[in-house]
Design a protein around this motif. Sequence first.
Motif, PDB file in Angstrom:
ATOM      1  N   ALA A   1      -7.129   8.943   9.102  1.00 20.68           N
ATOM      2  CA  ALA A   1      -6.422   8.408  10.370  1.00 20.68           C
ATOM      3  C   ALA A   1      -4.919   8.038  10.104  1.00 20.68           C
ATOM      4  O   ALA A   1      -4.097   8.373  10.917  1.00 20.68           O
ATOM      5  CB  ALA A   1      -7.104   7.433  11.067  1.00 20.68           C
ATOM      6  N   MET A   2      -4.775   7.283   8.871  1.00 22.38           N
ATOM      7  CA  MET A   2      -3.399   7.024   8.578  1.00 22.38           C
ATOM      8  C   MET A   2      -2.484   8.449   8.404  1.00 22.38           C
ATOM      9  O   MET A   2      -1.295   8.580   8.695  1.00 22.38           O
ATOM     10  CB  MET A   2      -3.368   6.245   7.373  1.00 22.38           C
ATOM     11  CG  MET A   2      -3.872   4.969   7.815  1.00 22.38           C
ATOM     12  SD  MET A   2      -3.875   3.697   6.072  1.00 22.38           S
ATOM     13  CE  MET A   2      -2.293   3.769   5.514  1.00 22.38           C
ATOM     14  N   LEU A   3      -3.268   9.305   7.547  1.00 24.27           N
ATOM     15  CA  LEU A   3      -2.447  10.736   7.352  1.00 24.27           C
ATOM     16  C   LEU A   3      -2.013  11.556   8.564  1.00 24.27           C
ATOM     17  O   LEU A   3      -1.132  12.097   8.735  1.00 24.27           O
ATOM     18  CB  LEU A   3      -3.340  11.443   6.358  1.00 24.27           C
ATOM     19  CG  LEU A   3      -2.840  12.901   5.842  1.00 24.27           C
ATOM     20  CD1 LEU A   3      -1.534  12.797   5.246  1.00 24.27           C
ATOM     21  CD2 LEU A   3      -3.994  13.564   5.177  1.00 24.27           C
TER      22      LEU A   3
ATOM     23  N   THR B   1      -1.646  -1.489   7.972  1.00 23.71           N
ATOM     24  CA  THR B   1      -0.515  -2.212   7.064  1.00 23.71           C
ATOM     25  C   THR B   1      -1.429  -3.116   6.057  1.00 23.71           C
ATOM     26  O   THR B   1      -0.697  -3.853   5.218  1.00 23.71           O
ATOM     27  CB  THR B   1       0.491  -3.000   8.105  1.00 23.71           C
ATOM     28  OG1 THR B   1      -0.317  -4.092   8.827  1.00 23.71           O
ATOM     29  CG2 THR B   1       1.189  -2.078   8.624  1.00 23.71           C
ATOM     30  N   ARG B   2      -2.792  -3.481   6.549  1.00 23.27           N
ATOM     31  CA  ARG B   2      -3.387  -4.493   5.651  1.00 23.27           C
ATOM     32  C   ARG B   2      -4.996  -3.927   5.667  1.00 23.27           C
ATOM     33  O   ARG B   2      -5.267  -3.300   6.574  1.00 23.27           O
ATOM     34  CB  ARG B   2      -3.276  -5.700   5.901  1.00 23.27           C
ATOM     35  CG  ARG B   2      -3.605  -6.117   7.401  1.00 23.27           C
ATOM     36  CD  ARG B   2      -3.628  -7.825   7.619  1.00 23.27           C
ATOM     37  NE  ARG B   2      -2.199  -8.146   7.314  1.00 23.27           N
ATOM     38  CZ  ARG B   2      -1.119  -8.092   7.893  1.00 23.27           C
ATOM     39  NH1 ARG B   2      -1.218  -7.931   9.320  1.00 23.27           N
ATOM     40  NH2 ARG B   2       0.308  -8.550   7.677  1.00 23.27           N
ATOM     41  N   GLY B   3      -5.458  -4.469   4.726  1.00 24.12           N
ATOM     42  CA  GLY B   3      -7.050  -4.129   4.767  1.00 24.12           C
ATOM     43  C   GLY B   3      -7.848  -5.026   3.601  1.00 24.12           C
ATOM     44  O   GLY B   3      -7.365  -5.734   3.080  1.00 24.12           O
TER      45      GLY B   3
ATOM     46  N   ALA C   1       0.506  -3.399   2.760  1.00 20.87           N
ATOM     47  CA  ALA C   1       1.396  -2.323   2.601  1.00 20.87           C
ATOM     48  C   ALA C   1       2.708  -2.814   3.102  1.00 20.87           C
ATOM     49  O   ALA C   1       2.837  -3.349   4.186  1.00 20.87           O
ATOM     50  CB  ALA C   1       0.781  -1.084   3.113  1.00 20.87           C
ATOM     51  N   TYR C   2       3.865  -2.573   2.291  1.00 23.08           N
ATOM     52  CA  TYR C   2       5.243  -3.078   2.218  1.00 23.08           C
ATOM     53  C   TYR C   2       5.949  -1.745   2.473  1.00 23.08           C
ATOM     54  O   TYR C   2       6.093  -1.012   1.308  1.00 23.08           O
ATOM     55  CB  TYR C   2       5.579  -4.082   1.612  1.00 23.08           C
ATOM     56  CG  TYR C   2       4.676  -5.227   1.572  1.00 23.08           C
ATOM     57  CD1 TYR C   2       4.992  -6.112   2.199  1.00 23.08           C
ATOM     58  CD2 TYR C   2       3.735  -5.642   0.262  1.00 23.08           C
ATOM     59  CE1 TYR C   2       4.090  -7.479   2.229  1.00 23.08           C
ATOM     60  CE2 TYR C   2       3.094  -6.418   0.221  1.00 23.08           C
ATOM     61  CZ  TYR C   2       3.084  -7.524   1.230  1.00 23.08           C
ATOM     62  OH  TYR C   2       2.225  -8.555   1.054  1.00 23.08           O
ATOM     63  N   PRO C   3       6.732  -1.466   3.576  1.00 25.23           N
ATOM     64  CA  PRO C   3       7.701  -0.353   3.292  1.00 25.23           C
ATOM     65  C   PRO C   3       8.701  -0.469   2.398  1.00 25.23           C
ATOM     66  O   PRO C   3       9.313  -1.513   2.197  1.00 25.23           O
ATOM     67  CB  PRO C   3       8.353  -0.343   4.872  1.00 25.23           C
ATOM     68  CG  PRO C   3       7.312  -1.138   5.541  1.00 25.23           C
ATOM     69  CD  PRO C   3       6.891  -2.159   4.918  1.00 25.23           C
ATOM     70  N   MET C   4       9.201   0.631   1.835  1.00 20.45           N
ATOM     71  CA  MET C   4      10.263   0.706   0.868  1.00 20.45           C
ATOM     72  C   MET C   4      11.523   0.334   1.557  1.00 20.45           C
ATOM     73  O   MET C   4      11.717   0.777   2.871  1.00 20.45           O
ATOM     74  CB  MET C   4      10.352   1.869  -0.026  1.00 20.45           C
ATOM     75  CG  MET C   4       9.035   2.201  -0.682  1.00 20.45           C
ATOM     76  SD  MET C   4       9.022   1.129  -2.259  1.00 20.45           S
ATOM     77  CE  MET C   4       7.955  -0.447  -1.792  1.00 20.45           C
ATOM     78  N   PRO C   5      12.388  -0.177   0.724  1.00 15.15           N
ATOM     79  CA  PRO C   5      13.922  -0.349   1.552  1.00 15.15           C
ATOM     80  C   PRO C   5      14.713   1.192   1.608  1.00 15.15           C
ATOM     81  O   PRO C   5      14.510   2.114   0.734  1.00 15.15           O
ATOM     82  CB  PRO C   5      14.688  -0.990   0.469  1.00 15.15           C
ATOM     83  CG  PRO C   5      13.770  -1.956  -0.476  1.00 15.15           C
ATOM     84  CD  PRO C   5      12.476  -0.962  -0.350  1.00 15.15           C
TER      85      PRO C   5
ATOM     86  N   PRO D   1       7.840   5.951   1.600  1.00 10.66           N
ATOM     87  CA  PRO D   1       6.652   5.492   0.737  1.00 10.66           C
ATOM     88  C   PRO D   1       6.559   4.074   1.208  1.00 10.66           C
ATOM     89  O   PRO D   1       7.274   3.244   1.698  1.00 10.66           O
ATOM     90  CB  PRO D   1       7.734   5.250  -0.715  1.00 10.66           C
ATOM     91  CG  PRO D   1       8.418   6.748  -0.562  1.00 10.66           C
ATOM     92  CD  PRO D   1       9.048   6.568   0.848  1.00 10.66           C
ATOM     93  N   LEU D   2       5.301   3.607   0.489  1.00  5.09           N
ATOM     94  CA  LEU D   2       4.733   2.006   0.827  1.00  5.09           C
ATOM     95  C   LEU D   2       4.579   1.323  -0.710  1.00  5.09           C
ATOM     96  O   LEU D   2       3.998   2.207  -1.361  1.00  5.09           O
ATOM     97  CB  LEU D   2       3.677   2.200   1.735  1.00  5.09           C
ATOM     98  CG  LEU D   2       3.668   2.587   3.143  1.00  5.09           C
ATOM     99  CD1 LEU D   2       2.475   2.714   3.982  1.00  5.09           C
ATOM    100  CD2 LEU D   2       4.610   1.781   4.004  1.00  5.09           C
TER     101      LEU D   2
END
Length: 279
Positions: A182-184, A224-226, A244-248, A253-254
């Motif tokens: 589902a994320m994909l 974003t979390r699990g 999960a944290y987004p890259m600057p 990427p996460l």
Amino acid sequence: MTDDARRELAEFLRTRRTRLRPQDVGLEPGPRRRVAGLRREELALLAGVSSDYYQRMEQGRDVRPSDQVLDALARALNFSAEESRHLHSLAASARTPAKAPRTHEPDDVPATTLRLLRTTASPALVVGRFLDVLAWNPLAGALLSGFTDLAANQRNLLALLLHPEADQACPERAATVAELTAMLRAQVAAEPGHPRAAELVGELAVRSDEFATLWARHDVEETTRGRMRVNHPLVGELNLDWDAYPMPGAPGPLLIVYTAPEGSPDEDRLRLLTGLLAG
């Protein structure tokens, strides 16, 4: 506007319509129903649009629904926030004239993020927009064994979990596969035409009936979390939380970090794994 974009919008609406029962939206089921879920005319009535207009949308024809129409359909279909955003994203792609193929820059892991991976005490890895594993620290490699020796184009979280032997290491593998699929789906819709997405989806659909079935459901999720449960051969069962944290910089990427509650047996086992790795 592209045929693929219209087809994707049509399939998403059809799958969402057929999963709803009439009683879910306050309608009487009635006798002799020969379709799964709501009829097209029932959904059109609930959304306040003409049956003919909605039918053309679900047939993938050249219609350009307004945001108000999309919101009305989302309400009628009891969409989640993620599904509503996905609907608007698909409609925007369907309204956009076809463009010449553009260059897609590869996912990049900043040097500062690589430095962070080396210094953090928790298992951590970086995944690309289509769940390819781009970088990891040694503890993540020890925790999620099985990908570190693979070629770069084979290091994909979803592909790894679709492997027949993954059930042994991941007791909740099926649920995790559904979540990642589902994320994909959400990410593919955000970047239509990306060659890596086409390559990965095609490969997984041919290789795995499980993936093909899940992909056809058109579920979307922006998790974003699990929580993850792993049966590790050295330290036993581990129940870890992940964020999960987004890259600057540019989206893509996460950074995914796995942690255990302080003072828990899982924290003790994670420390034991750290010690074994250091020894």
